[in-house]
Design a protein around this motif. Structure first.
Motif, PDB file in Angstrom:
ATOM      1  N   TYR A   1      -3.279   2.153  -3.284  1.00  0.00           N
ATOM      2  CA  TYR A   1      -3.032   3.586  -3.219  1.00  0.00           C
ATOM      3  C   TYR A   1      -3.954   3.990  -2.062  1.00  0.00           C
ATOM      4  O   TYR A   1      -5.451   3.425  -2.438  1.00  0.00           O
TER       5      TYR A   1
ATOM      6  N   SER B   1      -2.204   4.845  11.379  1.00  0.00           N
ATOM      7  CA  SER B   1      -1.425   3.738  11.981  1.00  0.00           C
ATOM      8  C   SER B   1      -2.377   2.948  12.932  1.00  0.00           C
ATOM      9  O   SER B   1      -2.178   1.572  13.105  1.00  0.00           O
TER      10      SER B   1
ATOM     11  N   ILE C   1       2.497  -1.072   4.347  1.00  0.00           N
ATOM     12  CA  ILE C   1       2.499   0.367   4.278  1.00  0.00           C
ATOM     13  C   ILE C   1       3.726   1.138   3.729  1.00  0.00           C
ATOM     14  O   ILE C   1       4.505   1.282   4.574  1.00  0.00           O
TER      15      ILE C   1
ATOM     16  N   THR D   1       9.103   0.277  -3.864  1.00  0.00           N
ATOM     17  CA  THR D   1       7.782  -0.402  -4.019  1.00  0.00           C
ATOM     18  C   THR D   1       7.632  -1.152  -5.190  1.00  0.00           C
ATOM     19  O   THR D   1       7.106  -2.279  -5.278  1.00  0.00           O
TER      20      THR D   1
ATOM     21  N   GLN E   1       4.024  -1.429   8.956  1.00  0.00           N
ATOM     22  CA  GLN E   1       4.472  -0.186   8.457  1.00  0.00           C
ATOM     23  C   GLN E   1       5.928  -0.056   8.255  1.00  0.00           C
ATOM     24  O   GLN E   1       6.572  -0.367   9.178  1.00  0.00           O
TER      25      GLN E   1
ATOM     26  N   SER F   1      -4.843   1.966  11.749  1.00  0.00           N
ATOM     27  CA  SER F   1      -6.132   1.298  10.686  1.00  0.00           C
ATOM     28  C   SER F   1      -6.248  -0.022  10.983  1.00  0.00           C
ATOM     29  O   SER F   1      -7.322  -0.644  10.494  1.00  0.00           O
TER      30      SER F   1
ATOM     31  N   ILE G   1      -1.429  -5.114   9.031  1.00  0.00           N
ATOM     32  CA  ILE G   1      -0.674  -3.994   8.805  1.00  0.00           C
ATOM     33  C   ILE G   1       0.836  -4.287   9.189  1.00  0.00           C
ATOM     34  O   ILE G   1       1.043  -4.373  10.267  1.00  0.00           O
TER      35      ILE G   1
ATOM     36  N   SER H   1      -0.869  -2.597  14.820  1.00  0.00           N
ATOM     37  CA  SER H   1       0.163  -2.410  13.420  1.00  0.00           C
ATOM     38  C   SER H   1       1.317  -3.092  13.954  1.00  0.00           C
ATOM     39  O   SER H   1       1.544  -3.036  15.139  1.00  0.00           O
TER      40      SER H   1
ATOM     41  N   LEU I   1       0.855  -1.071   0.032  1.00  0.00           N
ATOM     42  CA  LEU I   1      -0.015   0.107  -0.102  1.00  0.00           C
ATOM     43  C   LEU I   1       0.824   1.369   0.097  1.00  0.00           C
ATOM     44  O   LEU I   1       1.715   1.244   0.909  1.00  0.00           O
TER      45      LEU I   1
ATOM     46  N   MET J   1       1.084   5.398  -0.059  1.00  0.00           N
ATOM     47  CA  MET J   1       0.252   6.856   0.488  1.00  0.00           C
ATOM     48  C   MET J   1       1.433   7.872   0.738  1.00  0.00           C
ATOM     49  O   MET J   1       2.452   7.552   0.555  1.00  0.00           O
TER      50      MET J   1
ATOM     51  N   TRP K   1      -1.267  11.440   8.961  1.00  0.00           N
ATOM     52  CA  TRP K   1      -1.017  10.223   8.549  1.00  0.00           C
ATOM     53  C   TRP K   1      -0.829   9.297   9.521  1.00  0.00           C
ATOM     54  O   TRP K   1      -0.881   7.996   9.598  1.00  0.00           O
TER      55      TRP K   1
END
Length: 300
Positions: free
Chosen positions: A237, A130, A196, A224, A145, A132, A143, A168, A118, A120, A126
């Protein structure tokens, strides 16, 4: 070894006590801090003004100044309100962020991809996103990060605590290929990694992808895209939109499916165009204090 641990606990307690303050108090403090940074300390004023002026040459000095002041107010509030992640309940968090387009992730998971990437940007709050993982509990997605470790070990440990409180997990920037390979080979039971990348920072020259972004020649990370190509992974995205004074919605959109054959650079280019559209919707919400264009393009 005791002193680093002690400094962390002192920092954690102070941050936690600050996070207990109601949001209206934090908003007031952020306005005072914004005024201090903007008018007194002039924190990166030259960088912000140069970035805005060069990206929006059609705007008047008055319009640039208005975006500039909104940026400082939003930036200071974003930093201070992020500490609330230490004290928010799941219900409180859900009042500040929401996700749309989860069917895209569900479809990709159903296709049994070993991981989903993902992309962003540093837009809106933002750090709130975290949390999410709370939005996708029970979906079979986990997730991860990508982060850049801080030099201060106490601050780095605190940021881990904040970002991972809702489930996360973190991967250090320099360990991404190795950790991603490990996750795909030996995933946690019934979990598809959702990795992410906040991909709008300034990269080093080596391996950069150059394109036009906000009207300027700009280098982007293409790591990425390389990982997507190497491991045949889908890329999505997340478009972030402000929906209230302190609330945001993140909309998931498919950026690239591994079954598609595209030329080199196409995935990164698609991200750049999406990110540009997000920023132009409300420019003040992007991180203009970052020295995004510090490296000029070298002659070929």
């Amino acid at each position: 070894m005791k002193y680093p641990a002690l400094s962390y606990y002192i920092l954690y307690v102070l941050t936690y006590l600050f996070a207990l303050l109601p949001l209206w108090v934090i908003r007031l403090k952020s306005k005072l801090l914004a005024g201090l940074l903007y008018y007194v300390l002039r924190y990166r004023r030259r960088v912000v003004r140069d970035n805005l002026t060069r990206c929006f040459p059609e705007k008047s000095e008055k319009e640039i100044g208005a975006i500039e002041r909104r940026f400082y107010r939003g930036f200071t509030y974003q930093v201070l309100s992020s500490f609330k992640l230490l004290t928010y309940t799941p219900a409180q968090l859900c009042r500040h962020i929401s996700l749309e387009g989860l069917d895209v992730l569900e479809q990709l998971r159903a296709e049994r991809h070993p991981a989903i990437l993902l992309m962003m940007g540093h837009y809106g709050n933002w750090e709130y996103f975290s949390g999410s993982q709370e939005m996708i509990k029970g979906s079979g997605l986990q997730i991860y990060q990508i982060y850049r470790p801080l030099k201060n070990t106490a601050a780095d440990r605190l940021m881990h605590r904040i970002r991972e409180r809702f489930g996360s997990r973190g991967i250090p920037k320099h360990d991404v290929p190795r950790e991603l390979l490990h996750l795909m080979r030996a995933p946690y039971p019934a979990e598809t990694p959702l990795v992410i990348f906040i991909a709008d920072q300034s990269p080093a020259y080596a391996g950069s992808y150059w394109t036009t972004f906000l009207g300027r020649e700009t280098a982007f990370f293409n790591g990425t895209e390389k990982l997507s190509t190497k491991f045949s992974l889908p890329v999505v995205y997340m478009d972030v939109k402000r929906t209230g004074a302190d609330s945001y919605v993140g909309t998931i959109e498919l950026l690239h499916h591994p079954q598609e054959t595209v030329p080199s650079g196409a995935v990164t280019e698609a991200y750049v165009r999406k990110m540009e559209k997000t920023i132009l919707r409300d420019p003040a919400l992007w991180l203009w204090s970052h020295r995004r264009w510090k490296r000029p393009r070298l002659p070929q």
